[in-house]
Design a protein around this motif. Sequence first.
Motif, short mmCIF file in Angstrom:
data_model
loop_
_atom_site.label_atom_id
_atom_site.label_comp_id
_atom_site.label_asym_id
_atom_site.label_seq_id
_atom_site.Cartn_x
_atom_site.Cartn_y
_atom_site.Cartn_z
N GLN A 8 0.85 -1.19 0.00
CA GLN A 8 0.00 0.00 0.00
C GLN A 8 0.88 1.23 0.00
OE1 GLN A 8 -2.31 -0.94 3.45
NE2 GLN A 8 -1.06 0.32 4.80
N VAL A 9 0.30 2.31 -0.53
CA VAL A 9 0.97 3.61 -0.60
C VAL A 9 -0.13 4.66 -0.60
CG1 VAL A 9 1.07 3.61 -3.14
CG2 VAL A 9 2.75 4.93 -1.84
N VAL A 61 5.00 0.37 -7.76
CA VAL A 61 4.81 1.65 -7.08
C VAL A 61 5.30 2.79 -7.98
CG1 VAL A 61 7.00 1.73 -5.77
CG2 VAL A 61 4.93 2.80 -4.83
N GLU A 62 6.32 2.55 -8.79
CA GLU A 62 6.80 3.58 -9.71
C GLU A 62 5.74 3.94 -10.74
OE1 GLU A 62 10.30 1.58 -7.87
OE2 GLU A 62 8.53 0.79 -8.90
N THR A 63 5.02 2.96 -11.26
CA THR A 63 3.93 3.24 -12.21
C THR A 63 2.82 4.01 -11.51
OG1 THR A 63 4.47 1.32 -13.56
CG2 THR A 63 2.24 2.22 -13.79
N GLN A 94 12.25 1.48 2.09
CA GLN A 94 12.47 1.05 0.71
C GLN A 94 11.48 1.74 -0.23
OE1 GLN A 94 11.95 -3.15 0.06
NE2 GLN A 94 12.85 -3.08 -1.98
N GLN A 95 10.25 1.85 0.19
CA GLN A 95 9.23 2.52 -0.61
C GLN A 95 9.52 4.01 -0.73
OE1 GLN A 95 5.07 2.92 0.86
NE2 GLN A 95 4.60 1.44 -0.77
N ALA A 99 10.12 5.96 -4.16
CA ALA A 99 9.27 7.10 -4.50
C ALA A 99 10.12 8.32 -4.86
CB ALA A 99 8.33 7.43 -3.35
N GLY A 100 11.14 8.61 -4.05
CA GLY A 100 12.02 9.74 -4.34
C GLY A 100 12.72 9.58 -5.68
#
Length: 166
Positions: A8-9, A61-63, A94-95, A99-100
């Motif tokens: 999740q994000v 998560v990048e998409t 890690q997420q 994200a950065g």
Amino acid sequence: MSILLRDQVGFGGSCHWCTEAIFRSLRGVTQVEQGWISPSSEPEAFAEAVVVHFDPAVISVETLIEVHLHTHSCTSVHSMRSKYRSAVYTYHAQQAQAAGAAIRGFQKDFPSPIITQVLEFGAFRLNKQEYLDYYYSNPDKPFCKVYIDPKLRILLDRFAEVVDQK
């Protein structure tokens, strides 16, 4: 390190009705919770946002971050930013690193600097039941036609390969 089958994000940046509709429309997204998120650094600073539950084997998560950047005003500093904070709310280090890196990598797509912040998730407050799944429950309402439909058109035009056609 074990591989998460679900992750999740959080995302904020525009109206949570808009953001919910965008992420509900993607393959690999298993649930979208709409409401308000505060970062861990400011527990009382809630802003409209969504928590996106997703299967990283289907969508990265990048998409998700790329979709987010292209479907809200990620370069605009305006008077409503406290209500509509442009952010990716992360759940682990890690997420946050991913994200950065993703935001820096997607900067090339925008003529102005991206203002989207990477913030550690703090707390979430769910919206009232009557406002959940707003777009898909009310697609013909004027707000949906004026504000959400154009964002979904961007999604279909730019990200058709990850859109859930159902």
